[in-house]
Design a protein around this motif. Structure first.
Motif, short mmCIF file in Angstrom:
data_model
loop_
_atom_site.label_atom_id
_atom_site.label_comp_id
_atom_site.label_asym_id
_atom_site.label_seq_id
_atom_site.Cartn_x
_atom_site.Cartn_y
_atom_site.Cartn_z
N LYS A 181 -80.44 15.45 53.75
CA LYS A 181 -81.02 16.64 54.38
C LYS A 181 -80.12 17.14 55.50
CE LYS A 181 -85.07 18.41 56.83
NZ LYS A 181 -86.40 18.11 57.41
N LYS A 182 -79.57 16.21 56.26
CA LYS A 182 -78.65 16.58 57.33
C LYS A 182 -77.42 17.27 56.76
CE LYS A 182 -76.19 14.54 61.26
NZ LYS A 182 -75.97 13.29 62.04
N ALA A 183 -76.89 16.72 55.64
CA ALA A 183 -75.74 17.34 54.99
C ALA A 183 -76.09 18.77 54.54
CB ALA A 183 -75.29 16.50 53.79
N TRP A 184 -77.26 18.93 53.95
CA TRP A 184 -77.70 20.26 53.52
C TRP A 184 -77.71 21.23 54.69
CZ3 TRP A 184 -79.26 22.82 49.06
CH2 TRP A 184 -79.96 24.01 49.25
N ASN A 185 -78.30 20.80 55.80
CA ASN A 185 -78.39 21.68 56.97
C ASN A 185 -77.04 21.98 57.60
OD1 ASN A 185 -81.18 22.08 56.89
ND2 ASN A 185 -81.59 20.19 58.00
N MET A 186 -76.05 21.16 57.31
CA MET A 186 -74.70 21.41 57.78
C MET A 186 -73.86 22.15 56.74
SD MET A 186 -73.94 17.79 59.76
CE MET A 186 -72.23 18.23 60.16
N GLY A 187 -74.47 22.46 55.59
CA GLY A 187 -73.75 23.20 54.55
C GLY A 187 -72.79 22.37 53.74
N VAL A 188 -73.03 21.06 53.67
CA VAL A 188 -72.11 20.15 52.96
C VAL A 188 -72.76 19.68 51.66
CG1 VAL A 188 -70.83 17.98 53.08
CG2 VAL A 188 -71.07 19.42 55.14
N PRO A 189 -72.24 20.06 50.50
CA PRO A 189 -72.80 19.62 49.23
C PRO A 189 -72.63 18.12 49.03
CG PRO A 189 -71.33 21.50 48.93
CD PRO A 189 -71.11 20.99 50.31
N VAL A 190 -73.64 17.49 48.42
CA VAL A 190 -73.60 16.08 48.06
C VAL A 190 -73.79 15.96 46.56
CG1 VAL A 190 -74.61 13.80 48.40
CG2 VAL A 190 -74.54 15.41 50.31
N LEU A 191 -72.85 15.28 45.89
CA LEU A 191 -72.95 15.07 44.45
C LEU A 191 -73.08 13.58 44.20
CD1 LEU A 191 -70.65 17.52 45.00
CD2 LEU A 191 -71.09 17.79 42.56
N GLY A 192 -73.97 13.20 43.27
CA GLY A 192 -74.19 11.79 42.99
C GLY A 192 -74.27 11.51 41.50
N ALA A 193 -73.79 10.34 41.11
CA ALA A 193 -73.86 9.92 39.72
C ALA A 193 -75.29 9.60 39.33
CB ALA A 193 -72.97 8.69 39.50
#
Length: 372
Positions: A181-193
């Protein structure tokens, strides 16, 4: 399987032989002079055409994994110092827990530039001008935990990552939810297997793009994990030649597909740096090539990533407004506390000495952590 919030718990102890490099099915050594020829995904994804538009320059991709060998000829110069979350310092050879095989493979698929005359040998990544930020979250015995993965994501954010790639088998852990959620709010995409023969908790985290694998025939790799909800994408993952410390290996797994999709995301971020994160996610999804039954489905999600379309096709803009949480300069104290949480298993590309699953239930449900 009940995957409600009250039942989303994984407790596992997994011992990994990080010196070996085995994935689902058979894995075999590869040689530098054959790696490029065997990299079928480059032609399928039209990477040469995509590279005429951008190669990912200026984008930092965090590889939350086992560490990265910065001296491998295919990624040398593309690896930033990074951090070992247990020491707060860059990962270093000779230090307990330095096990860079898996992380090096992922880094090569994302930002490998090859080597030799014209750099025509070795691994060519999807975004060869991007930088890799290694975030080491594994212990000496190859173990890691949900809290440690969450800490790794927070460290990546604090060190300026633009994209975060997590090719790990994770539990469903509240701290990971908060970090994403913090990454989202900072505009950083997270990709996971998504996982191989066991689901990864990453695909149940809101804000993560889950990535499953296709083979060279263009079809879903049977035996690997589909998506619990078809909200992600598919990418090449079967029989992929990868870098590793001291050479190369060919393996199959959703680790590969997640890293390749992270490379595509790096190209998107380089081409459209000002897009809000919701639109960035929309861009990789709606430009994907539909496969399967038509529309989004559990085997392909929105479809197979299409880098050229993602970089060139108009996508209706969707705004979410300003971020609601400002970035923090360092990971939180909670993220630094790396004790007493379920264990994470590295996805694909790593040999297993033994797997011992210990059940623990919340709401009466245990998800088994299995080889992925």
């Amino acid at each position: 399987m009940d995957l409600s919030r009250s039942g989303r718990v994984v407790t596992a102890i997994v011992v990994l032989a990080v010196a070996s490099f085995v994935a689902v099915g058979t894995a075999s050594p590869a040689h530098a002079d054959s790696v490029r020829d065997d990299a079928w995904y480059l032609e399928d994804l039209r990477i040469t055409e995509a590279h005429r538009i951008t190669k990912g320059k200026g984008v930092v991709v965090a590889v939350v994994d086992s560490g990265v060998d910065p001296t491998h000829p295919d990624i040398v110069g593309n690896v930033l110092p990074g951090v070992d979350i247990f020491t707060g310092e860059p990962p270093a050879r000779g230090r307990d827990g330095y096990t860079a095989y898996h992380g090096t493979a992922m880094a090569g698929l994302i930002a490998g530039h090859g080597h030799g005359p014209g750099r025509r040998s070795g691994v060519l990544g999807i975004a060869p001008e991007a930088k890799i930020l290694p975030v080491k979250v594994t212990r000496p015995e190859g173990l890691s935990t949900g809290r440690e993965v969450a800490s790794g994501i927070e460290w990546a954010l604090s060190l300026g990552a633009d994209v975060i790639s997590v090719s790990l088998q994770t539990p469903t852990e509240t701290l990971i939810d908060r970090a994403v959620k913090k990454a989202w709010n900072m505009g950083v995409p997270v990709l996971g297997a998504t996982g191989n023969d066991g689901p990864s908790g990453m695909q149940f985290v809101r804000g993560v793009i889950p990535v499953t694998a296709i083979g060279s025939d263009g079809g879903f790799v049977e035996g690997l994990q589909p998506m619990w909800k078809p909200i992600g994408v598919a990418a090449p993952g079967g029989d992929i030649p990868t870098a590793r410390e001291g050479g190369y290996w060919t393996n199959t797994g959703t680790s590969n597909s997640a890293a390749i999709a992270a490379g595509v995301m790096a190209l998107i971020k380089a081409r459209y740096p000002d897009d809000e994160i919701a639109h960035t996610y929309r861009r990789i999804r709606v430009t994907a090539d539909d496969r399967g039954v038509g529309g989004d489905d559990s085997e392909y999600g929105y479809g197979v990533v299409n880098p050229v379309a993602a970089l060139t096709e108009p996508v209706p803009y969707v705004s979410i407004g300003a971020s609601t949480e400002p970035p923090e300069p360092t990971p939180s104290a909670a993220a630094r506390d790396t004790s007493k949480v379920p264990t994470v298993v590295i996805v694909g590309g790593v040999g297993w000495l033994a797997v011992l699953l210990l059940g623990a239930a919340v709401g009466g449900v245990v998800l088994r952590a299995r080889r992925r």
